[in-house]
Scaffold this motif. Sequence first.
Motif, mmCIF file in Angstrom:
data_model
loop_
_atom_site.group_PDB
_atom_site.id
_atom_site.type_symbol
_atom_site.label_atom_id
_atom_site.label_comp_id
_atom_site.label_asym_id
_atom_site.label_seq_id
_atom_site.Cartn_x
_atom_site.Cartn_y
_atom_site.Cartn_z
ATOM 1 N N THR A 145 0.836 -1.185 0.000
ATOM 2 C CA THR A 145 0.000 0.000 0.000
ATOM 3 C C THR A 145 0.878 1.246 0.000
ATOM 4 O O THR A 145 2.016 1.221 0.484
ATOM 5 C CB THR A 145 -0.986 -0.003 1.188
ATOM 6 O OG1 THR A 145 -1.877 1.105 1.061
ATOM 7 C CG2 THR A 145 -0.267 0.064 2.517
ATOM 8 N N SER A 146 0.357 2.315 -0.572
ATOM 9 C CA SER A 146 1.116 3.563 -0.669
ATOM 10 C C SER A 146 0.258 4.612 -1.356
ATOM 11 O O SER A 146 -0.843 4.322 -1.808
ATOM 12 C CB SER A 146 2.390 3.348 -1.502
ATOM 13 O OG SER A 146 2.044 3.114 -2.860
ATOM 14 N N LYS A 195 -2.882 -1.085 -3.306
ATOM 15 C CA LYS A 195 -2.772 0.212 -2.638
ATOM 16 C C LYS A 195 -4.048 0.655 -1.911
ATOM 17 O O LYS A 195 -3.979 1.292 -0.891
ATOM 18 C CB LYS A 195 -2.386 1.345 -3.594
ATOM 19 C CG LYS A 195 -1.097 1.224 -4.290
ATOM 20 C CD LYS A 195 -0.902 2.471 -5.128
ATOM 21 C CE LYS A 195 -0.065 2.333 -6.317
ATOM 22 N NZ LYS A 195 -0.381 1.284 -7.246
ATOM 23 N N SER A 232 5.418 1.674 -5.381
ATOM 24 C CA SER A 232 4.765 0.385 -5.127
ATOM 25 C C SER A 232 4.933 -0.581 -6.303
ATOM 26 O O SER A 232 5.138 -1.782 -6.104
ATOM 27 C CB SER A 232 3.286 0.568 -4.805
ATOM 28 O OG SER A 232 2.617 1.207 -5.872
#
Length: 151
Positions: free
Chosen positions: A11-12, A111, A18
């Motif tokens: 996740t980001s 994400k 990512s």
Amino acid sequence: MNSSRKLIFITSLERSGSTLLDVTLGRHQQLISFGEVARVLLPHDGKGMLGVIDRPCSCGKTVSTCPFWGTVTARIQNNETSLSLRDRYIIFLECFEQCYGNESIPVDSSKFIDALDAVQTIDHLDLRVLFTIRDVRGWMSSSRKASLRKR
């Protein structure tokens, strides 16, 4: 589903590395990179699975003829209107285990917080969450360049 099933979830913010992390992890012989799984499991184009099955897969086939994704999408298509994102992830994980065995681990770089919320409620799942963060200067530069390309 196997009680030792594992999932690595990245996740980001967008443009925070990512995809690079996902591809890099996928180079490990035990890890299989799938990109943003939630975009396939729950497409937002209004067409549902019908909008996904003709897309090209990284294996060189279309999603519908891919030995892995064809099975996943067919199972979802059978009950598409009644399946939650959590249910769709369970199908993904069951198909993963059938196709790749229980020694391999899927890597998902979806994400989205909704996707993370869905997978963290799956029973007997060893979930590993990786959060990438990029220096704000690099993130701003990348975001700016991306917005200029969209014009």
